[in-house]
Scaffold this active site. Structure first.
Site, short mmCIF file in Angstrom:
data_model
loop_
_atom_site.label_atom_id
_atom_site.label_comp_id
_atom_site.label_asym_id
_atom_site.label_seq_id
_atom_site.Cartn_x
_atom_site.Cartn_y
_atom_site.Cartn_z
N TYR A 32 71.40 -18.33 -2.79
CA TYR A 32 72.18 -19.07 -3.78
C TYR A 32 71.50 -19.01 -5.14
O TYR A 32 70.33 -18.66 -5.27
CB TYR A 32 72.40 -20.51 -3.34
CG TYR A 32 71.24 -21.46 -3.58
CD1 TYR A 32 71.26 -22.38 -4.64
CD2 TYR A 32 70.12 -21.45 -2.75
CE1 TYR A 32 70.21 -23.25 -4.86
CE2 TYR A 32 69.07 -22.32 -2.96
CZ TYR A 32 69.11 -23.21 -4.02
OH TYR A 32 68.06 -24.07 -4.23
N ARG A 51 67.79 -12.48 -10.39
CA ARG A 51 67.13 -13.05 -9.21
C ARG A 51 68.05 -13.01 -8.00
O ARG A 51 67.59 -12.78 -6.87
CB ARG A 51 66.67 -14.48 -9.49
CG ARG A 51 65.83 -15.06 -8.36
CD ARG A 51 65.23 -16.40 -8.73
NE ARG A 51 66.25 -17.40 -9.02
CZ ARG A 51 65.98 -18.62 -9.46
NH1 ARG A 51 64.73 -19.00 -9.65
NH2 ARG A 51 66.96 -19.48 -9.71
N ARG A 99 78.15 -14.87 17.09
CA ARG A 99 76.76 -15.32 17.00
C ARG A 99 75.80 -14.33 17.66
O ARG A 99 75.90 -14.04 18.85
CB ARG A 99 76.59 -16.71 17.61
CG ARG A 99 75.24 -17.35 17.28
CD ARG A 99 75.09 -18.70 17.94
NE ARG A 99 73.93 -19.42 17.41
CZ ARG A 99 72.67 -19.18 17.75
NH1 ARG A 99 72.40 -18.22 18.64
NH2 ARG A 99 71.67 -19.86 17.22
N LYS A 147 65.42 -17.02 -2.79
CA LYS A 147 66.16 -18.28 -2.98
C LYS A 147 67.25 -18.39 -1.92
O LYS A 147 68.44 -18.13 -2.17
CB LYS A 147 66.74 -18.36 -4.39
CG LYS A 147 67.15 -19.78 -4.80
CD LYS A 147 67.53 -19.82 -6.27
CE LYS A 147 67.99 -21.20 -6.70
NZ LYS A 147 66.92 -22.20 -6.70
N GLU A 179 54.35 -25.74 -5.58
CA GLU A 179 55.43 -26.07 -6.52
C GLU A 179 56.06 -27.39 -6.09
O GLU A 179 55.66 -27.98 -5.09
CB GLU A 179 56.48 -24.96 -6.55
CG GLU A 179 57.12 -24.64 -5.22
CD GLU A 179 58.03 -23.42 -5.27
OE1 GLU A 179 58.51 -23.08 -6.37
OE2 GLU A 179 58.27 -22.82 -4.21
#
Length: 284
Positions: A32, A51, A99, A147, A179
């Site tokens: 995301y 990114r 799945r 991310k 962070e």
């Protein structure tokens, strides 16, 4: 009611649907980005798209939409939802398939979802008073530079911070701050040097981080990109964090210990001001 984007369609949020077999739901197999909106325009959009492409590449995830198409979708959502100040979230998963731990065929269509949040970010009471943060052990997976949508541990860290009467958590690995739970972390030493963790797989390569560090260089401030300890942070002259949603957010207390004078410092305040000015000037 918000209009959202799902796989090529703009829909009321109550009508938006994704498959129960979506790999984002089953495996957190998705990435995301979140882009700041100021004055109805997108801030650092090119950086966020760069990114996004990197995250997709690190996960070997095919993706057909171009940056130009994504820009059009972002702008249309801003228009439909009348966003003057806030955020646009973009989430991309590997799509829906039966799945299986193995990835589905590359031609499996992505699931692409975008939505907006109206939010006052420039005039922030938290930035005016300064954050209280606590430190917690960094127990995330070892690819924090990607991310992804697997945000359970950062959510747990934020909840722990709340239970301890704080605003946020800074994550610590081997005695060094990596962070924040959803932001990059900084301190200012008594000598006036800005210190923040160097880029690696241990931290997210923040787009706001990149721009704020350039702002600091423009001010001819000294920067050191290296790990710093919790003790250094507690004894710093200033501390702050950066993110698309928090901009530059001062920290005035760490683990109950007052940082500096116990109020937002001049370095963070100046960087916040310059970042906002630069963002407004360069937004698209």
């Amino acid at each position: 009611m918000r209009q959202v984007y799902v796989n090529g369609n703009y829909l009321p949020e109550t009508e938006a649907r994704v498959s129960v077999f979506d790999r984002g739901f089953l495996f957190a197999d998705g990435v995301y980005e979140v882009t700041l909106v100021l004055d109805g325009k997108l801030v650092d959009f090119a950086g966020h798209m760069r990114r996004l492409r990197r995250s997709l590449g690190e996960l070997g995830m095919a993706f057909a939409l171009s940056d130009e198409e994504l820009l059009d979708i972002h702008r249309e959502l801003i228009r439909q939802n009348d966003i003057v100040e806030g955020l646009v979230y973009l989430q991309v998963t590997r799509g829906a398939a039966d799945r299986d731990f193995l990835f589905p065929a590359k031609e499996t269509p992505n699931t692409v979802v975008l939505f907006t949040q109206k939010k006052s970010l420039v005039d922030s009471p938290l930035a005016e008073r300064g954050q209280h943060v606590v430190t917690v052990e960094d127990m995330r997976w070892r690819r924090c530079d990607i991310k992804t949508v697997q945000l359970l541990y950062p959510s747990m860290a934020k909840m722990e911070a709340k239970s301890r009467g704080a605003d946020d958590a800074w994550l610590v690995k081997d005695g060094f701050v990596t962070e924040g739970s959803s932001n990059n972390a900084y301190i200012v030493t008594p000598e006036g040097t800005i210190v923040t963790r160097d880029l690696s797989t241990d931290i997210l390569h923040g787009i706001t981080r990149e721009v704020v560090l350039q702002c600091a260089l423009d001010l001819q401030l000294k920067i050191e990109e290296r790990p710093f300890t919790v003790e250094e942070a507690e004894n710093a002259t200033e501390a702050f964090s950066t993110s698309a949603s928090g901009l530059v957010s001062p920290v005035v207390k760490i683990n109950g210990r007052i940082v500096g004078l116990g109020k937002p410092g001049s370095t963070a305040a100046r960087l916040r001001q310059i970042y906002i000015e630069r963002s407004r000037a360069s937004a698209i």
